[in-house]
Design a protein around this motif. Structure first.
Motif, PDB file in Angstrom:
ATOM      1  N   LYS A 243       1.024  -1.094   0.074  1.00 44.01           N
ATOM      2  CA  LYS A 243       0.109   0.060  -0.055  1.00 44.01           C
ATOM      3  C   LYS A 243       0.876   1.206  -0.077  1.00 44.01           C
ATOM      4  O   LYS A 243       2.063   1.339   0.409  1.00 44.01           O
ATOM      5  CB  LYS A 243      -0.848   0.041   1.148  1.00 44.01           C
ATOM      6  CG  LYS A 243      -1.741  -0.954   1.184  1.00 44.01           C
ATOM      7  CD  LYS A 243      -2.708  -0.946   2.744  1.00 44.01           C
ATOM      8  CE  LYS A 243      -3.437  -1.970   3.214  1.00 44.01           C
ATOM      9  NZ  LYS A 243      -4.082  -1.696   4.473  1.00 44.01           N
ATOM     10  N   PRO A 244       0.176   2.290  -0.344  1.00 42.91           N
ATOM     11  CA  PRO A 244       1.035   3.852  -0.223  1.00 42.91           C
ATOM     12  C   PRO A 244       1.701   3.822   1.264  1.00 42.91           C
ATOM     13  O   PRO A 244       0.781   3.933   2.256  1.00 42.91           O
ATOM     14  CB  PRO A 244       0.439   4.797  -0.636  1.00 42.91           C
ATOM     15  CG  PRO A 244      -0.782   4.128  -1.282  1.00 42.91           C
ATOM     16  CD  PRO A 244      -1.010   2.620  -0.934  1.00 42.91           C
ATOM     17  N   GLY A 245       2.876   3.962   1.542  1.00 43.14           N
ATOM     18  CA  GLY A 245       3.558   3.875   2.840  1.00 43.14           C
ATOM     19  C   GLY A 245       3.780   2.764   3.544  1.00 43.14           C
ATOM     20  O   GLY A 245       4.214   2.824   4.673  1.00 43.14           O
ATOM     21  N   PHE A 246       3.368   1.655   3.225  1.00 41.46           N
ATOM     22  CA  PHE A 246       3.553   0.217   3.765  1.00 41.46           C
ATOM     23  C   PHE A 246       3.713  -0.867   2.610  1.00 41.46           C
ATOM     24  O   PHE A 246       2.841  -0.988   1.907  1.00 41.46           O
ATOM     25  CB  PHE A 246       2.426   0.137   4.647  1.00 41.46           C
ATOM     26  CG  PHE A 246       2.572  -1.377   5.426  1.00 41.46           C
ATOM     27  CD1 PHE A 246       3.566  -1.429   6.294  1.00 41.46           C
ATOM     28  CD2 PHE A 246       1.825  -2.396   4.890  1.00 41.46           C
ATOM     29  CE1 PHE A 246       3.744  -2.729   6.951  1.00 41.46           C
ATOM     30  CE2 PHE A 246       2.074  -3.561   5.312  1.00 41.46           C
ATOM     31  CZ  PHE A 246       2.988  -3.806   6.438  1.00 41.46           C
ATOM     32  N   SER A 247       4.605  -1.644   3.124  1.00 43.20           N
ATOM     33  CA  SER A 247       4.642  -2.988   2.362  1.00 43.20           C
ATOM     34  C   SER A 247       5.431  -3.802   3.151  1.00 43.20           C
ATOM     35  O   SER A 247       6.072  -3.716   3.766  1.00 43.20           O
ATOM     36  CB  SER A 247       5.406  -3.022   1.062  1.00 43.20           C
ATOM     37  OG  SER A 247       6.738  -2.621   1.105  1.00 43.20           O
ATOM     38  N   GLY A 248       4.807  -5.092   2.939  1.00 40.11           N
ATOM     39  CA  GLY A 248       5.408  -6.102   4.008  1.00 40.11           C
ATOM     40  C   GLY A 248       4.682  -7.496   3.907  1.00 40.11           C
ATOM     41  O   GLY A 248       3.805  -7.682   2.974  1.00 40.11           O
TER      42      GLY A 248
END
Length: 100
Positions: free
Chosen positions: A35-40
């Motif tokens: 997602k915008p601002g997060f990946s994992g």
């Protein structure tokens, strides 16, 4: 003073400072979230302690750490509600330990 261990049946949404020991009964395949601002990576496990069961959210460093039959200890975990179901997570300030 050591924290009091809780039962899964006692857990409530938005509850913090959860200390629990439980058995892992199921682990789903890991998946990647971007997602915008997060990946994992995220993975769901189901844990039970004899009083009930709850979904355990595993993020990044905890992904692929557990398998069915393992025992886990969560200290300072957090309970959330997602799609009407309770979920437990070690969160930012908690720890998840696989017991031998």
């Amino acid at each position: 003073m050591s924290p009091t261990r809780m039962n899964i049946s006692e857990l409530q949404p938005k509850q913090g400072k959860v200390d629990i020991e439980a058995a892992v009964t199921d682990v789903s395949p890991a998946r990647t979230i971007a997602k915008p601002g997060f990946s994992g990576q995220v993975q769901e496990a189901v844990i039970t302690d004899g009083t009930g069961s709850i979904s355990l959210s595993l993020w990044n460093e905890h992904v692929n750490m557990l398998k069915a039959g393992d025992r886990v200890k969560i200290v300072n975990g957090y309970v959330n509600e997602f799609q009407g179901k309770l979920q437990l997570s070690p969160g930012k300030f908690g720890t998840l330990t696989k017991l031998e």
